[in-house]
Write a protein that holds these residues in place. Structure first.
Motif, mmCIF file in Angstrom:
data_model
loop_
_atom_site.group_PDB
_atom_site.id
_atom_site.type_symbol
_atom_site.label_atom_id
_atom_site.label_comp_id
_atom_site.label_asym_id
_atom_site.label_seq_id
_atom_site.Cartn_x
_atom_site.Cartn_y
_atom_site.Cartn_z
ATOM 1 N N THR A 181 0.842 -1.196 0.000
ATOM 2 C CA THR A 181 0.000 0.000 0.000
ATOM 3 C C THR A 181 0.876 1.244 0.000
ATOM 4 N N TRP A 182 0.236 2.406 -0.239
ATOM 5 C CA TRP A 182 0.979 3.656 -0.197
ATOM 6 C C TRP A 182 1.609 3.889 1.176
ATOM 7 N N LYS A 183 0.897 3.572 2.231
ATOM 8 C CA LYS A 183 1.450 3.767 3.577
ATOM 9 C C LYS A 183 2.682 2.895 3.785
ATOM 10 N N GLU A 184 2.621 1.670 3.317
ATOM 11 C CA GLU A 184 3.766 0.763 3.466
ATOM 12 C C GLU A 184 4.957 1.247 2.652
ATOM 13 N N ILE A 186 5.640 4.382 1.816
ATOM 14 C CA ILE A 186 6.198 5.577 2.460
ATOM 15 C C ILE A 186 7.023 5.195 3.676
ATOM 16 N N THR A 187 6.546 4.218 4.442
ATOM 17 C CA THR A 187 7.336 3.730 5.584
ATOM 18 C C THR A 187 8.649 3.136 5.113
ATOM 19 N N GLN A 241 -6.498 13.709 1.286
ATOM 20 C CA GLN A 241 -5.669 12.599 1.748
ATOM 21 C C GLN A 241 -4.408 12.474 0.884
ATOM 22 N N MET A 245 -0.484 13.148 1.922
ATOM 23 C CA MET A 245 0.525 12.127 1.695
ATOM 24 C C MET A 245 1.734 12.718 0.966
ATOM 25 N N SER A 248 3.683 14.626 3.460
ATOM 26 C CA SER A 248 4.446 13.782 4.382
ATOM 27 C C SER A 248 5.704 13.222 3.726
ATOM 28 N N TRP A 294 -4.129 2.000 -2.629
ATOM 29 C CA TRP A 294 -4.803 2.641 -1.507
ATOM 30 C C TRP A 294 -5.485 1.549 -0.681
ATOM 31 N N GLU A 295 -5.479 1.737 0.636
ATOM 32 C CA GLU A 295 -6.135 0.757 1.499
ATOM 33 C C GLU A 295 -7.631 0.688 1.208
#
Length: 434
Positions: A181-184, A186-187, A241, A245, A248, A294-295
């Motif tokens: 995912t995008w969050k993963e 970015i992490t 959102q 992102m 961030s 995206w989640e």
């Protein structure tokens, strides 16, 4: 009174001789549909971009004329995105039977010059197999054509998260994997951002394709209300959102937007979500995984896009043009129409297949041995049932969204508010100009 037997036999003999003479001169050819009928010699004209016509002779003209001896194919050239050129061509009597175009940028021109034609019934009549497409891909094209099929894509844009193996090795971090995912992502980017041996490395750059993540999440929504012309897309929670992102990513210490091309030149960029990057250097130690998701929209990629051909309303040879399209869009030939064979729109040509054998040519050699199956694992974003005539301009705004936001220096709320105001002014201006 009945005619006598001898006279009857004489009449039948004369009729038979007449029919034999007619049939002797009849030219019979077999059409792809299986029926034998006389074929009139015709010329089919195709309006294509000049720079896309480089393979026209080998990939279209020669194969079509060999398959259909009664058809001559002519490219009338020009720029299908140039309104002046289309007007000049039509004024000069160069009316195309088939037109080569891009979905959102050219559909308005098709309608303006009354070239648009819904091929739906003709596709059914000629048993054109639409099931080979990702349904969402066709929905996307229909959404730009009032729910009709004016154009049929012969290619699909292919997307991936590209990553530089050497940077991950340098930081001692595991490579990206399919399905992230995008969050993963970015992490993961934060783990490969920093200085090593006096060199600053950036983990992720996303503004170069700022609209792609947006199309994943709002692809099925209307951008401008077709009835009221109200700006809808800037009010979507996903716009905020996405911008948060972007903020961030570039507020990540050490991950400021890189100068120049950090992927191909300085090679200090670890990850780059983009179209399959043909410009990647052959000697770069890279690979690809699926485009980040995206989640809220699992297994959905960006818009499939691409380019397509459509039969025009004024064409006098619609059936012949459809048979030509059916032939060119066959599994055997579809890969020769687009940017490369691996951009063909039918996933069954690639799933669980050896794609390396399709990588012919200097630009594609670098992708041999790469995780190319990642290009075909996500569904297309799709499209709404209908769109406003002002959606094209909205889409142009989305394409620059991330870059414009970073350059503005504004906070997210202020940027969105001003963006909405600009969209309202744009629509008002376009109404006044029409």
């Amino acid at each position: 009174m009945f005619m006598n037997k001898q006279l009857w036999l004489t009449v039948m003999l004369l009729v038979s001789l007449f029919l034999f003479g007619c049939n002797k001169e009849k030219v019979v050819t077999s059409d792809p549909g299986g029926s034998d009928e006389q074929k009139e010699d015709i010329t089919l004209t195709i309006m294509m971009w000049d720079d896309w016509g480089q393979g026209f002779d080998a990939n279209i003209k020669e194969v079509v004329e060999e398959q259909f001896p009664h058809i001559t194919v002519k490219n009338i050239g020009g720029d299908t995105g140039n309104k002046d050129w289309i007007e000049e061509a039509l004024t000069a009597g160069n009316v195309p039977d088939l037109i080569f175009a891009h979905r959102q940028y050219h559909v308005n021109l098709l309608e303006e010059y009354e070239l648009n034609y819904d091929m739906t019934e003709l596709l059914e009549k000629h048993a054109f197999d639409l099931s080979r497409y990702d349904p969402a891909h066709l929905d996307e094209w229909r959404s730009w054509a009032n729910g009709e099929l004016w154009l049929l894509p012969f290619m699909a844009d292919r997307y991936a998260l590209h990553y530089n193996k050497d940077i991950f090795d340098l930081f001692g971090v595991e490579y990206p994997t399919d399905g992230m995912t995008w969050k993963e992502v970015i992490t993961l980017a934060s783990q490969v951002t920093g200085e090593r041996n006096g060199v600053q490395y950036q983990g992720l750059d996303i503004t170069g394709n700022g609209h792609l993540p947006m199309t994943q999440i709002i692809g099925k929504t209307q951008l401008i209300d077709p009835e009221t012309d109200e700006v809808l897309w800037t009010k979507s929670p996903y716009v905020k959102q996405w911008l948060e992102m972007v903020e961030s990513v570039y507020n990540m210490p050490g991950n400021e937007k890189p100068e120049g091309d950090a992927w191909t030149e300085s090679r200090t960029l670890a990850m780059r979500p983009l179209w399959l990057d043909m410009g990647t250097p052959e000697d770069l130690n890279f690979d690809i995984v699926t485009f980040p998701q995206w989640e809220d929209a699992p297994n959905v990629g960006p818009l499939a896009g691409g380019w397509g051909l459509g039969i025009t309303e004024p064409s006098q040879h619609k059936d012949e043009a459809m048979e030509v399209m059916k032939f060119l869009y066959s599994d055997e030939h579809i890969g020769f129409l687009g940017e490369s064979p691996i951009h063909a729109p039918f996933k069954h040509l690639f799933e669980e297949k050896d794609i390396d054998g399709m990588l012919v040519g200097e630009r594609l050699e670098k992708f041999k041995g790469k995780n190319l199956q990642a290009l075909y694992k996500l569904e297309a974003a799709g499209g709404p049932e209908s769109r406003s005539e002002f959606d094209v301009g909205a889409f142009q705004q989305i394409e620059r969204l991330g870059q414009d936001f970073i350059e503005s220096g504004q906070d997210v709320n202020t940027f969105i508010r001003e963006l909405t105001e600009k969209e309202e002014i744009r629509i008002k201006d376009e109404k006044g100009a029409s």
